[in-house]
Enzyme design. Structure first.
Site, PDB file in Angstrom:
ATOM      1  N   ASP A 155       0.810  -1.129  -0.021  1.00  0.00           N
ATOM      2  CA  ASP A 155      -0.022   0.080   0.106  1.00  0.00           C
ATOM      3  C   ASP A 155       0.915   1.333  -0.023  1.00  0.00           C
ATOM      4  O   ASP A 155       1.966   1.412   0.497  1.00  0.00           O
ATOM      5  CB  ASP A 155      -0.860   0.152   1.244  1.00  0.00           C
ATOM      6  CG  ASP A 155      -2.096   0.775   1.158  1.00  0.00           C
ATOM      7  OD1 ASP A 155      -2.193   1.461   0.010  1.00  0.00           O
ATOM      8  OD2 ASP A 155      -2.767   1.387   2.221  1.00  0.00           O
ATOM      9  N   HIS A 175       2.348   3.731  -8.999  1.00  0.00           N
ATOM     10  CA  HIS A 175       2.296   2.280  -9.177  1.00  0.00           C
ATOM     11  C   HIS A 175       3.470   1.796 -10.053  1.00  0.00           C
ATOM     12  O   HIS A 175       3.923   0.483  -9.855  1.00  0.00           O
ATOM     13  CB  HIS A 175       1.107   1.915  -9.915  1.00  0.00           C
ATOM     14  CG  HIS A 175      -0.331   2.217  -9.040  1.00  0.00           C
ATOM     15  ND1 HIS A 175      -0.532   1.803  -8.077  1.00  0.00           N
ATOM     16  CD2 HIS A 175      -1.413   3.125  -9.494  1.00  0.00           C
ATOM     17  CE1 HIS A 175      -1.565   2.288  -7.448  1.00  0.00           C
ATOM     18  NE2 HIS A 175      -2.143   2.923  -8.587  1.00  0.00           N
ATOM     19  N   LEU A 231      11.246 -20.332  -4.876  1.00  0.00           N
ATOM     20  CA  LEU A 231      10.135 -19.420  -4.443  1.00  0.00           C
ATOM     21  C   LEU A 231       8.805 -19.585  -5.151  1.00  0.00           C
ATOM     22  O   LEU A 231       9.071 -19.594  -6.568  1.00  0.00           O
ATOM     23  CB  LEU A 231      10.763 -17.948  -4.276  1.00  0.00           C
ATOM     24  CG  LEU A 231       9.893 -16.994  -3.998  1.00  0.00           C
ATOM     25  CD1 LEU A 231       9.436 -16.893  -2.647  1.00  0.00           C
ATOM     26  CD2 LEU A 231      10.266 -15.591  -4.395  1.00  0.00           C
TER      27      LEU A 231
HETATM   28  C1  FPP Z   1      -1.996  -0.004  -3.398  1.00  0.00           C
HETATM   29  O1  FPP Z   1      -1.547   1.455  -3.315  1.00  0.00           O
HETATM   30  C2  FPP Z   1      -1.683  -0.463  -4.386  1.00  0.00           C
HETATM   31  C3  FPP Z   1      -2.373  -0.983  -5.442  1.00  0.00           C
HETATM   32  C4  FPP Z   1      -3.549  -1.110  -5.578  1.00  0.00           C
HETATM   33  C5  FPP Z   1      -1.638  -1.834  -6.549  1.00  0.00           C
HETATM   34  C6  FPP Z   1      -0.422  -2.342  -6.117  1.00  0.00           C
HETATM   35  C7  FPP Z   1       0.334  -2.776  -7.584  1.00  0.00           C
HETATM   36  C8  FPP Z   1       1.588  -2.558  -7.761  1.00  0.00           C
HETATM   37  C9  FPP Z   1       2.487  -2.523  -6.606  1.00  0.00           C
HETATM   38  C10 FPP Z   1       2.070  -2.778  -8.776  1.00  0.00           C
HETATM   39  C11 FPP Z   1       1.913  -4.382  -9.687  1.00  0.00           C
HETATM   40  C12 FPP Z   1       2.858  -4.783 -10.558  1.00  0.00           C
HETATM   41  C13 FPP Z   1       3.248  -6.073 -10.097  1.00  0.00           C
HETATM   42  C14 FPP Z   1       4.340  -6.366 -11.079  1.00  0.00           C
HETATM   43  C15 FPP Z   1       2.548  -7.081  -9.224  1.00  0.00           C
HETATM   44  P1  FPP Z   1      -2.586   2.704  -3.415  1.00  0.00           P
HETATM   45  O2  FPP Z   1      -2.806   3.161  -4.676  1.00  0.00           O
HETATM   46  O3  FPP Z   1      -3.950   2.260  -2.530  1.00  0.00           O
HETATM   47  O4  FPP Z   1      -1.846   3.637  -2.407  1.00  0.00           O
HETATM   48  P2  FPP Z   1      -2.488   5.028  -1.540  1.00  0.00           P
HETATM   49  O5  FPP Z   1      -2.919   4.231  -0.429  1.00  0.00           O
HETATM   50  O6  FPP Z   1      -1.364   5.819  -1.230  1.00  0.00           O
HETATM   51  O7  FPP Z   1      -3.661   5.588  -2.174  1.00  0.00           O
END
Ligand code: FPP
Length: 246
Positions: free
Chosen positions: A11, A28, A123
């Site tokens: 997150d 992201h 893994l």
């Molecule tokens: C939460 O941060 C994150 C997500 C909803 C997406 C997670 C995705 C990635 C890390 C990239 C995926 C890539 C791969 C290769 C698996 P948020 O957007 O809710 O952050 P915030 O709470 O600060 O708004």
């Protein structure tokens, strides 16, 4: 430290980007890079199972452009990630309502899963995509109902093992440690059944800043925790009963 399965709620991508006056997608993108660092670090420290919460059932409610960009980012990242996965003998698996993902994403996931289906991986990397813990348990319940309808199971035979058999990856042990980055104290519908006895570790660090050093810190703290699984402290440290001051 005996961590057979690490689960992570990644997150903070949006806040990380906003702190830098950039759009959420940029966060992201940076977050996807961190996935590589953490996968490699898990290989190095010998964690055999890693589950990452990459996209929840609730994330479908985000603005369509963000959803679309996340899907494209996933595909783009898998294209560059595959060689590293193969080099490190990492097997990719997925869990969730993967059939709801756009076809281009499903195809890429299937390609990388095929390429990395090693007989004895170092893994197992499990991406939770279009995933929700309640949905997973509901599907497990539906499977049991079908078996009862078909006369293959009686209601008395329904036990925890039978429920667990219907989860997406019953071969995965329950997570020992659940890390959440970004400072929120919630589990957000992630692995609801499996985290019954997981140790929880919440860090303020936003996911794009969460690197190997942060992982090692979390594992160090995990190593200090006493995991009692409902027993007493004396029982788990195998002290004789008289020393446990009954
Ligand atoms: C939460 O941060 C994150 C997500 C909803 C997406 C997670 C995705 C990635 C890390 C990239 C995926 C890539 C791969 C290769 C698996 P948020 O957007 O809710 O952050 P915030 O709470 O600060 O708004």
């Amino acid at each position: 430290m005996n961590c057979q399965h690490l689960a992570i709620i990644m997150d903070g991508n949006g806040r990380w980007a906003q702190n830098r006056q950039r759009g959420r997608i940029w966060g992201h993108r940076q977050g996807a890079k961190q996935v590589d660092e953490i996968v490699t670090a898990c290989c190095e420290v010998g964690i055999p199972h890693l589950t990452l919460y990459a996209f929840s059932t609730e994330n479908w409610n985000r603005p369509p452009i963000e959803v679309h960009m996340l899907m494209r980012l996933l595909v783009h990242h898998l294209r560059t990630m595959d060689k590293k996965l193969i080099r490190n003998r990492v097997q990719l698996v997925v869990q969730g309502g993967v059939d709801k993902l756009p076809m281009f994403a499903q195809k890429e996931l299937n390609r990388v899963m095929r390429m990395t289906s090693f007989p004895s991986p170092r893994l197992k990397l499990n991406l939770a995509l279009s995933y929700g813990g309640r949905q997973e348990i509901t599907e497990a319940a539906r499977r049991i109902a079908r078996l009862v309808e078909q006369g293959k199971l009686t209601s008395e035979q329904v036990d925890e093992n039978e429920v667990a058999r219907g989860l997406y990856h019953p071969e995965f042990p329950d997570p020992d440690l659940l890390i959440r980055t970004g400072g929120e104290y919630r589990v957000s519908n992630f692995l609801l059944w499996q985290i019954a006895y997981a140790e929880l570790y919440v860090t303020e660090t936003l996911w794009p800043d969460f690197g190997k050093a942060d992982l090692l810190m979390a594992l160090d703290e995990f190593g200090l925790r006493e995991r009692r699984f409902g027993k007493t402290s004396a029982q788990v440290s195998q002290l004789p009963a008289q020393e446990a001051r009954l």
